[in-house]
Design a protein around this motif. Structure first.
Motif, PDB file in Angstrom:
ATOM      1  N   TYR A  13       0.826  -1.210   0.000  1.00 51.21           N
ATOM      2  CA  TYR A  13       0.000   0.000   0.000  1.00 51.21           C
ATOM      3  C   TYR A  13       0.860   1.259   0.000  1.00 51.21           C
ATOM      4  O   TYR A  13       0.493   2.252  -0.612  1.00 51.21           O
ATOM      5  CB  TYR A  13      -0.975  -0.006   1.183  1.00 51.21           C
ATOM      6  CG  TYR A  13      -2.182  -0.874   0.921  1.00 51.21           C
ATOM      7  CD1 TYR A  13      -3.149  -0.493  -0.003  1.00 51.21           C
ATOM      8  CD2 TYR A  13      -2.351  -2.075   1.579  1.00 51.21           C
ATOM      9  CE1 TYR A  13      -4.245  -1.287  -0.261  1.00 51.21           C
ATOM     10  CE2 TYR A  13      -3.447  -2.876   1.336  1.00 51.21           C
ATOM     11  CZ  TYR A  13      -4.397  -2.477   0.416  1.00 51.21           C
ATOM     12  OH  TYR A  13      -5.484  -3.274   0.171  1.00 51.21           O
ATOM     13  N   LEU A  16       1.783   2.658  -3.319  1.00 42.65           N
ATOM     14  CA  LEU A  16       0.780   3.466  -4.021  1.00 42.65           C
ATOM     15  C   LEU A  16       1.056   4.957  -3.915  1.00 42.65           C
ATOM     16  O   LEU A  16       0.584   5.740  -4.739  1.00 42.65           O
ATOM     17  CB  LEU A  16      -0.616   3.192  -3.450  1.00 42.65           C
ATOM     18  CG  LEU A  16      -1.361   1.991  -3.974  1.00 42.65           C
ATOM     19  CD1 LEU A  16      -2.633   1.768  -3.178  1.00 42.65           C
ATOM     20  CD2 LEU A  16      -1.681   2.138  -5.442  1.00 42.65           C
ATOM     21  N   ASP A  21      -2.016   5.910  -9.502  1.00 42.49           N
ATOM     22  CA  ASP A  21      -3.309   5.426  -9.025  1.00 42.49           C
ATOM     23  C   ASP A  21      -3.618   5.863  -7.594  1.00 42.49           C
ATOM     24  O   ASP A  21      -4.680   5.548  -7.059  1.00 42.49           O
ATOM     25  CB  ASP A  21      -3.364   3.897  -9.096  1.00 42.49           C
ATOM     26  CG  ASP A  21      -3.272   3.385 -10.517  1.00 42.49           C
ATOM     27  OD1 ASP A  21      -3.735   4.088 -11.437  1.00 42.49           O
ATOM     28  OD2 ASP A  21      -2.727   2.286 -10.713  1.00 42.49           O
ATOM     29  N   LYS A  22      -2.714   6.590  -6.976  1.00 43.15           N
ATOM     30  CA  LYS A  22      -2.876   6.988  -5.577  1.00 43.15           C
ATOM     31  C   LYS A  22      -4.186   7.738  -5.353  1.00 43.15           C
ATOM     32  O   LYS A  22      -4.962   7.388  -4.464  1.00 43.15           O
ATOM     33  CB  LYS A  22      -1.698   7.861  -5.146  1.00 43.15           C
ATOM     34  CG  LYS A  22      -1.854   8.494  -3.782  1.00 43.15           C
ATOM     35  CD  LYS A  22      -0.695   9.429  -3.506  1.00 43.15           C
ATOM     36  CE  LYS A  22      -1.092  10.520  -2.568  1.00 43.15           C
ATOM     37  NZ  LYS A  22      -0.090  11.555  -2.442  1.00 43.15           N
ATOM     38  N   PHE A  25      -7.268   5.513  -5.689  1.00 37.36           N
ATOM     39  CA  PHE A  25      -7.395   4.649  -4.521  1.00 37.36           C
ATOM     40  C   PHE A  25      -7.910   5.442  -3.314  1.00 37.36           C
ATOM     41  O   PHE A  25      -8.818   4.997  -2.608  1.00 37.36           O
ATOM     42  CB  PHE A  25      -6.055   3.989  -4.188  1.00 37.36           C
ATOM     43  CG  PHE A  25      -6.090   3.179  -2.933  1.00 37.36           C
ATOM     44  CD1 PHE A  25      -6.754   1.957  -2.896  1.00 37.36           C
ATOM     45  CD2 PHE A  25      -5.476   3.639  -1.774  1.00 37.36           C
ATOM     46  CE1 PHE A  25      -6.808   1.210  -1.719  1.00 37.36           C
ATOM     47  CE2 PHE A  25      -5.523   2.898  -0.608  1.00 37.36           C
ATOM     48  CZ  PHE A  25      -6.182   1.680  -0.585  1.00 37.36           C
ATOM     49  N   CYS A  29     -11.372   5.011  -1.136  1.00 34.43           N
ATOM     50  CA  CYS A  29     -11.372   4.842   0.322  1.00 34.43           C
ATOM     51  C   CYS A  29     -12.283   5.870   0.994  1.00 34.43           C
ATOM     52  O   CYS A  29     -13.052   5.532   1.902  1.00 34.43           O
ATOM     53  CB  CYS A  29      -9.961   4.951   0.879  1.00 34.43           C
ATOM     54  SG  CYS A  29      -8.892   3.566   0.443  1.00 34.43           S
TER      55      CYS A  29
END
Length: 136
Positions: A13, A16, A21-22, A25, A29
């Motif tokens: 994680y 990331l 793609d951070k 993602f 979340c």
């Protein structure tokens, strides 16, 4: 209900953080943390579009223990990513007002830990909080 993330998973994680793609993602979340089960009548929970709800739920209704475990898992993952306080503050704010007590307690704990090291004058944080409060 609080579980720890293994070192192997934590490293994945953290990778990331430098990924393109951070933001995708982190948006997922945040949407998961904002999600609240809709009572009879359908529709989308406040602050989430139909698309965002469908992306979170897939074909499975999320409620009860499943939803609580996912939200607590997200809080644990976010905590292992070593993100600056300005990045995680909105997550902890959203979690601290969750309708599920374990999620709200964990959100409050994390918010208290990060509050002292968070620059509340950060323009990106102010913008995210503005959007968060005006959309939800």
């Amino acid at each position: 209900m609080r579980s720890q993330i293994s070192d192997d998973v934590s490293v994945k994680y953290r990778s990331l953080i430098a990924s393109q793609d951070k933001e995708l993602f982190l948006d997922f979340c945040l949407h998961m943390l904002l999600y609240q089960p809709v009572l009879q009548g359908g529709g989308s929970p406040p602050g989430l579009s139909v698309f965002q709800v469908n992306r979170i739920m897939r074909k499975q209704a999320l409620k009860g223990d499943i939803l609580t475990k996912r939200k607590l898992g997200i809080l644990n993952v976010i905590g292992t990513m070593d993100l600056p306080g300005e990045s995680v503050y909105p997550f902890y704010i959203a979690a601290s007002v969750d309708s599920q007590e374990p999620v709200a307690k964990r959100g409050e704990e994390l918010l208290k830990k990060k509050a002292s090291e968070t620059n509340l004058d950060d323009p990106k944080l102010i913008n995210r909080l503005f959007v968060l409060f005006n959309v939800t």
